[in-house]
Scaffold this active site. Structure first.
Site, PDB file in Angstrom:
ATOM      1  N   LEU A  62       0.767  -1.045  -0.300  1.00 21.75           N
ATOM      2  CA  LEU A  62      -0.216   0.105   0.208  1.00 21.75           C
ATOM      3  C   LEU A  62       0.890   1.459  -0.231  1.00 21.75           C
ATOM      4  O   LEU A  62       2.116   1.055   0.399  1.00 21.75           O
ATOM      5  CB  LEU A  62      -0.767   0.152   1.374  1.00 21.75           C
ATOM      6  CG  LEU A  62      -2.063  -0.920   1.679  1.00 21.75           C
ATOM      7  CD1 LEU A  62      -2.355  -0.881   2.300  1.00 21.75           C
ATOM      8  CD2 LEU A  62      -3.160  -1.047   0.241  1.00 21.75           C
ATOM      9  N   LYS A  63       0.489   2.248  -0.568  1.00 18.62           N
ATOM     10  CA  LYS A  63       1.072   3.454  -0.943  1.00 18.62           C
ATOM     11  C   LYS A  63       0.030   4.486  -0.080  1.00 18.62           C
ATOM     12  O   LYS A  63      -0.712   5.008   0.098  1.00 18.62           O
ATOM     13  CB  LYS A  63       1.117   4.227  -2.113  1.00 18.62           C
ATOM     14  CG  LYS A  63       1.632   6.098  -2.797  1.00 18.62           C
ATOM     15  CD  LYS A  63       3.415   5.473  -1.442  1.00 18.62           C
ATOM     16  CE  LYS A  63       3.489   6.694  -2.042  1.00 18.62           C
ATOM     17  NZ  LYS A  63       3.365   8.175  -0.525  1.00 18.62           N
TER      18      LYS A  63
END
Length: 669
Positions: A62-63
């Protein structure tokens, strides 16, 4: 060194001669920024090929939406992307220290301070740096103000052997679980089927996806899923910036499973009851220097014994730590004392001679103040890349000279200039084996080892690229130029035609609203969500379709008035004058086999009353008695020409065959 300008005087009198040497060591850094030569589709195809041939595994994480923060221990320093000793690093140290105390406090009680000091000592004695995404509500708005202020570890770097060596993701998780540091959500894909399924899931969700739907979809198709210790939905919210997909070792899945067995997820110890970041920020809003001091004073002294990087050698006088620009030229003229210095000089020399868009900012290193003399000076060098074009140009140089060290993001170097008339029995003339790069060890070619792709989601891009980044265009050039700007962005992203129409209506309303609210005074991009979130929340209430377009907005904003003062009394977000309900889909009105029911009269009444349907779609009355040939074929053509129009099909539809045709118009127009 008690006089404020003593260090500057020593530098001014320091001359480079045949006995002058330099030692340079990387102190903090993040991954190199690699630009793919191939298109995104070519990268995706190559990733699938490598996994299907058993050469690699695809890793996806995830960012989180925040800013880069790096920590190398108390003396090693705390760093932002291109700076240190400022409000950004003060916030970072405060948040990290608070999370550390939350993780260890209850389990260790009075021993927590001892554990913090042990952690700092470990980082400094092993010359390590941890990189994190720092997510807060006070350092500038991204796609959504987070529910909590937190960090997530994104990299662990061993700097003890000269050239930075980055831990593999399994080793990062092992390190974090040992020290109870927050980890990210990671997925591994080790078969062609799972890789193809991942990209298909992204393509299906890129315009509509939120954190919940994306994580659920990836959990279903991944071969291995390792949830983060910080749940994006709980700490940041539903607006997800994106995913980072990269090629890693084919043994990563086995390595990860072993780490998960050896290092089970540590227990959650509950909340720390001290002052929160938002409390301290609000109480000291008027004075940034006081904000910094208040934040640092709230950190345990075992974690932060002094404030040298922020206030110099003496908190009271706080003299400037900036060093003269001559440090760079003296660094390049001095003899390298070791191979690491040789390579760093090579990098700096190349970038200065070829005029790369980069700055080499040097500061006095107050942590070494007791070691400074007329023959030995200590500095911190910040390599600040000012344009992404520098990374692209440097990559091209590396193709011609593979021996160059990479150009890193967040690049900080400790520099010591000193005199030694006896000479150095050093290693500067030959390369020392500083440990192999993880990817090289795995046998991947360089271009394959660096395969990486960032996949962003539309709901995040609406807020950041279209609303926030479009503010200068809207306020300086007007609404027409803003419309050109956002349509160009959507074209670049290959946004679907239906979604472009939805967004155009929303963004046009936003432009009118914010210009009426602010006039010619541009809304600050730093805190744009103070206005954008309430607007989006109100817009989402118009219909289920607008709710799906916006995703999530407004529910947490009421608790975040600390960012800046309110502009005044509450007001309507959407203009109070009646506005037509906006719809994106067409409508066919037809009459299933009811002769003599006054179809034409009803249709003529509708046509004589504009707006009677409550929206702004074009309305066409197609009267069957006036057309020759295939009536329903003509209806189909109208549907294709204007798929979002309302068509009054004024003709009997007496059987199921006609009804099936109408269904086809609905699905394929």
């Amino acid at each position: 060194m008690s006089e404020p300008n003593a260090a500057d005087k020593l530098l001014e009198n320091f001359t480079v001669d045949s006995f002058t040497y330099s030692v340079a060591q990387v102190r903090a850094t993040f991954y190199p920024k690699f630009e793919n030569d191939k298109s995104d589709q070519e990268v995706r195809t190559r990733m699938a090929e490598m996994v299907s041939k058993g050469l690699a595994t695809l890793e996806v994480s995830l960012k989180h939406s925040g800013s880069l923060f790096m920590y190398a221990g108390h003396e090693g320093g705390a760093y932002a992307k291109n700076s240190y000793g400022n409000i950004y690093t003060a916030v970072g140290v405060f948040v990290l220290g608070r999370m550390f105390r939350e993780a260890w406090g209850e389990a260790w009680g009075s021993q927590c301070s001892k554990k913090q000091a042990e952690f700092n000592k470990f980082l400094e004695s092993n010359r390590m740096c941890i990189s994190m995404e720092l997510v807060t509500a006070v350092l500038g708005d991204h796609g959504q103000r987070p529910r909590e202020d937190y960090v997530v570890v994104t990299a662990v770097t061993d700097l003890g052997c000269g050239k930075p060596k980055f831990y593999s993701t399994p080793d990062v998780i092992a390190f974090c679980r040992k020290w109870r540091l927050p980890t990210n959500h990671v997925w591994l894909f080790s078969t062609r089927k799972s890789v193809i399924s991942f990209f298909a899931a992204y393509d299906a969700l890129c315009e509509e996806g939120t954190a919940t739907t994306v994580c659920k979809a990836l959990d279903e198709v991944a071969d291995v899923s390792i949830p983060g210790s910080k749940d994006h939905i709980k700490v940041q919210g539903e607006i997800l910036e994106g995913l980072v997909a990269r090629i890693v070792s084919r043994e990563s899945s086995e390595h990860m499973e072993q780490v998960l067995r050896d290092y089970p997820l540590p227990p959650s110890e509950g909340d720390y009851l001290g002052s929160s970041l938002r409390d301290i920020w609000a109480e000291n809003r008027s004075d940034e220097k006081q904000q910094i001091k208040a934040l640092l004073e709230s950190v345990d002294t075992s974690f932060l014994p002094n404030y040298m990087d922020w206030f110099g050698n003496d908190v009271a006088d706080g003299h400037s730590r900036n060093a003269d620009r001559s440090v760079v030229s003296k660094f390049l003229q001095a003899l390298p004392a070791d191979f690491c210095t040789t390579k760093l000089q090579e990098m700096v020399r190349l970038m200065t001679e070829k005029r790369f868009p980069a700055a080499f900012k040097c500061y006095h290193n107050f942590h070494k103040i007791n070691s400074v003399s007329s023959d030995s000076l200590h500095f911190k060098m910040v390599i600040h890349v000012q344009s992404d074009s520098a990374f692209r140009r440097y990559q091209e140089e590396m193709r011609h000279n593979p021996g160059l060290w990479p150009l890193y993001r967040g690049f900080f170097v400790d520099v010591n200039l000193f005199k030694n008339k006896k000479g150095i029995a050093g290693e500067s003339s030959q390369e020392i084996n500083y440990g192999s790069d993880t990817n090289a060890k795995d046998g991947l070619a360089n271009e394959d080892a660096n395969l990486m792709i960032k996949l962003k989601f539309l709901k995040y891009k609406i807020r950041t690229f279209l609303i926030r980044n479009g503010l200068p265009v809207l306020f300086k050039q007007g609404e027409a130029a803003y419309k050109t700007y956002y349509l160009r962005q959507m074209k670049i992203w290959n946004t679907s035609a239906a979604k472009q129409r939805e967004l155009s209506r929303m963004l046009d309303d936003w432009a009118v609203y914010i210009r009426e609210t602010y006039g010619h005074e541009q809304l600050s991009s730093f805190s744009y969500l103070s206005e954008a979130e309430p607007f989006l929340e109100q817009y989402a209430k118009r219909s289920p379709k607008t709710q799906a377009l916006i995703g999530s907005a407004g529910s947490f904003m009421r608790d975040l008035a600390i960012i800046e003062g309110s502009r005044g009394e509450e007001r309507d977000i959407i203009p109070s004058s009646p506005t037509p309900m906006v719809k994106d889909e067409g409508l066919i009105v037809f009459f299933p086999g009811i002769p003599g029911c006054a179809k034409s009269a009803l249709c003529e009444e509708i046509m004589s009353a504009p707006g009677v349907l409550g929206d702004d779609r074009p309305v066409h009355h197609l009267m069957g008695d006036l057309f020759q040939g295939k009536y329903w074929g003509m209806v189909a053509e109208e549907c294709c020409n204007e798929p979002y129009s309302v068509i009054l099909a004024d003709k009997n539809a007496p059987n199921r065959g006609v009804w099936r045709q109408v269904i086809c118009f609905i699905f394929y127009s």
